[in-house]
Design an enzyme around this catalytic site. Structure first.
Site, PDB file in Angstrom:
ATOM      1  N   LYS A 260     -30.705  13.740 -37.011  1.00 40.53           N
ATOM      2  CA  LYS A 260     -32.144  14.115 -35.938  1.00 40.53           C
ATOM      3  C   LYS A 260     -32.850  13.457 -36.933  1.00 40.53           C
ATOM      4  O   LYS A 260     -32.726  14.336 -38.002  1.00 40.53           O
ATOM      5  CB  LYS A 260     -32.689  15.113 -34.611  1.00 40.53           C
ATOM      6  CG  LYS A 260     -33.244  15.027 -33.922  1.00 40.53           C
ATOM      7  CD  LYS A 260     -33.140  16.744 -33.033  1.00 40.53           C
ATOM      8  CE  LYS A 260     -34.257  15.913 -32.247  1.00 40.53           C
ATOM      9  NZ  LYS A 260     -34.773  16.784 -31.071  1.00 40.53           N
ATOM     10  N   SER A 332     -34.885  15.558 -26.286  1.00 38.40           N
ATOM     11  CA  SER A 332     -35.658  14.688 -27.427  1.00 38.40           C
ATOM     12  C   SER A 332     -34.560  14.345 -28.284  1.00 38.40           C
ATOM     13  O   SER A 332     -34.962  13.865 -29.646  1.00 38.40           O
ATOM     14  CB  SER A 332     -36.353  15.337 -28.183  1.00 38.40           C
ATOM     15  OG  SER A 332     -36.029  17.011 -28.735  1.00 38.40           O
ATOM     16  N   SER A 356     -32.880  20.112 -25.560  1.00 38.08           N
ATOM     17  CA  SER A 356     -32.660  18.782 -26.341  1.00 38.08           C
ATOM     18  C   SER A 356     -31.191  18.640 -26.365  1.00 38.08           C
ATOM     19  O   SER A 356     -30.737  17.168 -27.194  1.00 38.08           O
ATOM     20  CB  SER A 356     -33.467  18.887 -27.148  1.00 38.08           C
ATOM     21  OG  SER A 356     -34.650  18.265 -27.179  1.00 38.08           O
TER      22      SER A 356
END
Length: 656
Positions: A260, A332, A356
């Site tokens: 990420k 996210s 998330s």
């Protein structure tokens, strides 16, 4: 003028009071005795009333004089270039401040105290605020100078003795390399590791496959920020050389993966998904990246994070769901979930503060673990909340989650919250000795057939403000890490104006006292959850918002497991292969991640929902959405615009 009028009124009333007292006293000897007694009684009553009235007027006058004298102090000499002094210098009446005190739920002070507080704030508090910001808040993201207030989720008080004992990763045999790259791309990590270890495929060949898929499908899914091609081939070459020397680093040796894009890697942009930081290069190695690199894993891409780790909107667009590309992902860690689901990486590392990991995993139908808070170090990772942020893996199987967790867990010397948590080996858990609670929305009946003691369960607690507690704490913590971002007006160009900007403006006026009251309420919640967690684990919806907030506040682990599929809403007339994934969550007490992992592995050993592939290339003959090849000829996604697709209707909740 008001003070002058009040002063005159008080003097007139006092003079009148004295005159009437003297005049009435001079008449008393002329009255008969009976009338004298009556008059004396009436005058006593009038006298008492007049005394009280006069006293009240004088008290009001004195109060106004005190307030006025303090206001005069502010209206004298002050620095006209200092907005604080200019503001206070214009204050002539406490009523101008009282409205602000109402926003703090603190308008119970009288005028004198309000102005006293304003004076103290100007002279004492504000200089301290500014000095602290100068020391630690010049840079955004919370990468340096962490808070010394450390959250500890453990319930048992059990401390790890020495280095944590590693899991006994199972060995495979008889796995053969498929002929098609497509089939290789959807093998799990253990299977790919076996192919590398037995030299059926090289890490460089495997890296080429996944780099190709990242480039091929990114135009459809908008899930990749940076392809780290040069680094990937360097790391893959090194992995192959080590294996040629007889050195095998373990199950992740030569395995490609993604991070990420809130996780720092030297030499590559770490954009945090934001237009403001899209050119940012952090020359630091995140702790989790170091762990994976030392295990021989190969980084092939920095994957999409929602802007500043909020939802799935980022500076390059919005990430789509591989199972239904007309639909956007929620949460996210959208890039790690989409790329794992689409076979663009074998696994990825995402993060969760409030949903998330759980939300994107559920939307994309992948297996993902949100571990116990503090299990994985966060140095080099953008911070929202130091007492809520967690890193965890997105994978094809629970077994992959288990040994990836084993690689990345451990004490990070620069993360005060991380520790060598004692976790038992999930591959050695006897699930028939476990008691598992089923909530009303549980989706995993097959476990009972495997010998697990299943009971109906409800986790009770009396704290009724769980969602509010999490939101308040998270927003204040986030603002501490992005104070300069807000003060410099960069929130005005944020990608989603209805998300972080208004939340962090509200956070600016949260009193420190009420922030600490929220922490105390969190402590009460933890105690109640601990007292009522009477099973070894429980199973229920992984995306129930109350449960997401409760689990993150408590710091408990949960693994998201695919359990089936259903038709999409408003599907084409027939023959569409797009689906809505069904998942459930297995929750365990803090530091009992092995229990959740063992139950998930048992479930996946007798089901195949996690093995299904999303229909990116083959949506069905009657599906109106363009084929992948057509989409890829329009790299700016103009096909979507021409088709006039409507954004999927989504529940607007806080997903971070």
């Amino acid at each position: 003028m008001l003070l002058l009028k009040m002063t005159r009124t008080c003097f007139v009333m006092t003079a009148l009071f004295l005159f009437l007292s003297v005049y009435s006293a001079s008449l008393w000897p002329l009255l008969p005795s009976k009338q004298l007694a009556q008059q004396h009684h009436l005058l006593n009553a009038s006298y008492t009333k007049m005394v009280h009235t006069n006293k009240r007027f004088w008290e009001m006058l004195c109060q106004k004089v005190r307030v006025y004298s303090q206001a005069v102090m502010y209206s004298g000499k002050h620095n006209h270039n200092d907005p604080v002094e200019c503001c206070l210098g214009k204050i002539k009446d406490a009523s101008q401040l009282r409205q602000a005190f109402k926003l703090l739920d603190a308008d119970f002070f009288n005028d004198s105290k309000i102005l006293e507080m304003a004076k103290g704030a100007k002279e004492l508090n504000i200089p301290i605020y500014r000095a602290n910001r100068k020391l630690v808040a010049r840079e955004n993201g919370g990468l340096h100078d962490p808070s010394v207030l450390v959250f500890n989720p453990e319930w048992t008080g059990e401390e790890a003795q020495g280095a944590p004992k590693r899991f006994s990763c199972p060995t495979l045999s008889g796995i053969q390399k498929p002929e098609r790259d497509e089939d290789i791309a959807f093998m799990n990590v253990l299977e790919l590791g076996h192919l590398i270890q037995t030299k059926q495929i090289t890490s460089q060949e495997l890296t080429r496959i996944f780099l190709h898929r990242l480039k091929k499908y990114n135009h459809v899914l908008e899930s990749v920020v940076s392809v780290t091609e040069e680094l990937a081939y360097d790391q893959a070459k090194r992995a192959d050389e080590l294996l040629g020397q007889g050195i095998y680093l373990g199950p992740l040796h030569g395995i490609p993966y993604g991070l990420k894009d809130i996780i720092a890697v030297p030499g590559y942009k770490t954009t945090w998904g934001s237009e403001t930081f899209k050119d940012q290069v952090l020359n630091m190695e995140a702790w989790v990246y170091k762990r994976l690199k030392s295990a021989g894993a190969v980084l092939v891409g920095k994957l999409v994070t929602g802007s500043l780790a909020y939802d799935s909107i980022w500076f390059g667009g919005r990430t789509r769901n591989p199972w239904n590309i007309e639909e956007f992902i929620t949460g996210s860690s959208a890039g790690p979930a989409a790329c794992t689901s689409a076979g663009m990486v074998p696994f990825a590392i995402g993060s969760e503060t409030a949903g998330s990991i759980t939300y994107p995993a559920a939307r994309c139908g992948v297996t993902a673990l949100r571990p116990t808070f503090g299990t994985v170090g966060r140095t080099g990772v953008m911070s929202i909340s130091e007492s809520l942020d967690k890193l965890g893996p997105f994978c094809r199987t629970a077994a992959d989650c288990a040994f990836i967790l084993d690689v990345i867990r451990g004490k990070d010397p620069d993360d005060l919250s991380s520790k060598d948590i004692t976790l038992h080996d999930p591959f050695s858990v006897d699930i028939t000795k476990l008691t598992v609670g089923y909530l009303e929305d549980a989706e995993m009946e097959v476990l009972q057939l495997m010998g697990v003691n299943v009971v109906q369960f409800k986790l009770n607690y009396t704290v009724d403000s769980v969602q509010g507690i999490l939101n308040l704490m998270m927003d204040v913590d986030m603002l501490a890490h992005f104070d300069e971002w807000q003060r410099s007006g960069q929130d005005d160009v944020y990608e989603a104006q209805d998300k972080w900007p208004p939340e962090l403006r509200r956070a600016r006026i949260v009193p420190a006292v009420d922030y600490l009251q929220a922490q105390r309420a969190r402590g009460k919640l933890i105690q109640e959850v601990r007292g009522n967690f009477t099973v070894d684990a429980f199973i229920g919806n992984a995306t129930d918002w109350e449960r997401v907030c409760m689990g993150n506040l408590v710091g408990m682990p949960v693994i998201v497991v695919p359990t089936g599929f259903k038709s999409i809403s408003d599907p084409p007339p027939a023959n569409s292969r797009r689906r809505t994934t069904i998942t459930t969550g297995i929750y365990a007490p803090p530091q009992h991640d092995h229990i959740a992992l063992a139950l998930a592995m048992a479930y996946q050993s007798v089901t195949d929902h996690h093995k299904q592939r999303p229909p990116i290339d083959d949506l069905g003959p009657d599906d109106s959405i363009p084929s992948h090849s057509e989409l890829c000829t329009h790299q700016d996604n103009s096909v979507f615009k021409k088709q006039g697709f409507q954004d999927a209707v989504e529940l607007e909740i806080l997903e971070l």
